[in-house]
Design a protein around this motif. Structure first.
Motif, PDB file in Angstrom:
ATOM      1  N   ASN A  17       7.105 -10.319  -3.460  1.00  0.00           N
ATOM      2  CA  ASN A  17       5.694 -10.125  -3.731  1.00  0.00           C
ATOM      3  C   ASN A  17       4.928 -10.257  -2.418  1.00  0.00           C
ATOM      4  O   ASN A  17       5.014 -11.272  -1.746  1.00  0.00           O
ATOM      5  CB  ASN A  17       5.185 -11.176  -4.715  1.00  0.00           C
ATOM      6  CG  ASN A  17       5.873 -11.082  -6.044  1.00  0.00           C
ATOM      7  OD1 ASN A  17       7.087 -10.976  -6.116  1.00  0.00           O
ATOM      8  ND2 ASN A  17       5.104 -11.137  -7.099  1.00  0.00           N
ATOM      9  N   GLU A  19       1.051  -9.621  -0.486  1.00  0.00           N
ATOM     10  CA  GLU A  19      -0.372  -9.437  -0.750  1.00  0.00           C
ATOM     11  C   GLU A  19      -0.767  -8.009  -0.417  1.00  0.00           C
ATOM     12  O   GLU A  19      -0.364  -7.452   0.601  1.00  0.00           O
ATOM     13  CB  GLU A  19      -1.177 -10.423   0.097  1.00  0.00           C
ATOM     14  CG  GLU A  19      -2.649 -10.390  -0.214  1.00  0.00           C
ATOM     15  CD  GLU A  19      -3.415 -11.511   0.454  1.00  0.00           C
ATOM     16  OE1 GLU A  19      -4.646 -11.377   0.547  1.00  0.00           O
ATOM     17  OE2 GLU A  19      -2.803 -12.512   0.870  1.00  0.00           O
ATOM     18  N   ASN A  20      -1.555  -7.401  -1.325  1.00  0.00           N
ATOM     19  CA  ASN A  20      -2.088  -6.066  -1.073  1.00  0.00           C
ATOM     20  C   ASN A  20      -3.370  -5.890  -1.877  1.00  0.00           C
ATOM     21  O   ASN A  20      -3.782  -6.778  -2.616  1.00  0.00           O
ATOM     22  CB  ASN A  20      -1.050  -4.977  -1.390  1.00  0.00           C
ATOM     23  CG  ASN A  20      -0.619  -4.979  -2.832  1.00  0.00           C
ATOM     24  OD1 ASN A  20      -1.440  -5.043  -3.741  1.00  0.00           O
ATOM     25  ND2 ASN A  20       0.691  -4.916  -3.056  1.00  0.00           N
ATOM     26  N   ASP A  21      -4.004  -4.724  -1.738  1.00  0.00           N
ATOM     27  CA  ASP A  21      -5.283  -4.482  -2.400  1.00  0.00           C
ATOM     28  C   ASP A  21      -5.177  -4.444  -3.914  1.00  0.00           C
ATOM     29  O   ASP A  21      -6.166  -4.668  -4.612  1.00  0.00           O
ATOM     30  CB  ASP A  21      -5.892  -3.164  -1.919  1.00  0.00           C
ATOM     31  CG  ASP A  21      -6.323  -3.221  -0.470  1.00  0.00           C
ATOM     32  OD1 ASP A  21      -6.523  -4.346   0.035  1.00  0.00           O
ATOM     33  OD2 ASP A  21      -6.439  -2.154   0.159  1.00  0.00           O
ATOM     34  N   TYR A  22      -4.002  -4.152  -4.458  1.00  0.00           N
ATOM     35  CA  TYR A  22      -3.857  -3.981  -5.891  1.00  0.00           C
ATOM     36  C   TYR A  22      -3.517  -5.279  -6.619  1.00  0.00           C
ATOM     37  O   TYR A  22      -4.092  -5.590  -7.649  1.00  0.00           O
ATOM     38  CB  TYR A  22      -2.793  -2.922  -6.200  1.00  0.00           C
ATOM     39  CG  TYR A  22      -3.179  -1.587  -5.636  1.00  0.00           C
ATOM     40  CD1 TYR A  22      -4.148  -0.802  -6.245  1.00  0.00           C
ATOM     41  CD2 TYR A  22      -2.594  -1.124  -4.468  1.00  0.00           C
ATOM     42  CE1 TYR A  22      -4.528   0.415  -5.712  1.00  0.00           C
ATOM     43  CE2 TYR A  22      -2.958   0.095  -3.923  1.00  0.00           C
ATOM     44  CZ  TYR A  22      -3.932   0.861  -4.557  1.00  0.00           C
ATOM     45  OH  TYR A  22      -4.296   2.052  -4.025  1.00  0.00           O
ATOM     46  N   GLN A  23      -2.591  -6.054  -6.105  1.00  0.00           N
ATOM     47  CA  GLN A  23      -2.176  -7.268  -6.811  1.00  0.00           C
ATOM     48  C   GLN A  23      -2.731  -8.540  -6.190  1.00  0.00           C
ATOM     49  O   GLN A  23      -2.567  -9.616  -6.756  1.00  0.00           O
ATOM     50  CB  GLN A  23      -0.661  -7.356  -6.923  1.00  0.00           C
ATOM     51  CG  GLN A  23       0.063  -7.504  -5.605  1.00  0.00           C
ATOM     52  CD  GLN A  23       1.569  -7.357  -5.776  1.00  0.00           C
ATOM     53  OE1 GLN A  23       2.029  -6.636  -6.641  1.00  0.00           O
ATOM     54  NE2 GLN A  23       2.324  -8.043  -4.941  1.00  0.00           N
ATOM     55  N   GLY A  24      -3.396  -8.421  -5.073  1.00  0.00           N
ATOM     56  CA  GLY A  24      -3.949  -9.613  -4.433  1.00  0.00           C
ATOM     57  C   GLY A  24      -2.846 -10.499  -3.891  1.00  0.00           C
ATOM     58  O   GLY A  24      -1.752 -10.033  -3.579  1.00  0.00           O
TER      59      GLY A  24
END
Length: 103
Positions: A17, A19-24
């Motif tokens: 996992n 961090e990105n713009d979709y899942q935070g």
């Protein structure tokens, strides 16, 4: 996910996992019976009048060795056709608690 205290994970080096713009950001928390009950009630409202099977599998219990599935179930306002628990990443790590095993 509720605002519960984060759960400390053990040996989670293989977690992918990011961090990105979709899942935070990656978050952890104890399973919240109130949120599970809300999801079940919402599901029931959309399937009123339909015969629906309910199955529950609690995953990642290798991270929560002290988790008590028998303590959780009375807090949930639903009856499940099957209940399973996963204690690792492989299919062989999935177990059915004795009281839910098919006779």
């Amino acid at each position: 996910m509720s605002s519960a205290e984060p759960v400390v994970l053990h040996d989670n080096r293989s977690e992918d996992n990011v961090e990105n713009d979709y899942q935070g950001s990656f978050r952890t928390a104890e399973l919240d019976p109130d949120l599970l009950n809300y999801a079940l009630a919402t599901d029931a409202a959309h399937h009123d009048g339909f015969a629906i099977s309910k199955h529950l599998i609690v995953t990642c219990l290798d991270q929560r060795p002290d988790f008590d599935l028998d303590r959780l179930l009375p807090q949930i306002g639903a009856t499940f056709d099957t209940v399973s628990a996963s204690f690792g990443p492989a299919a062989s790590d999935v177990r059915v608690p004795a009281r839910f095993a098919q006779v």
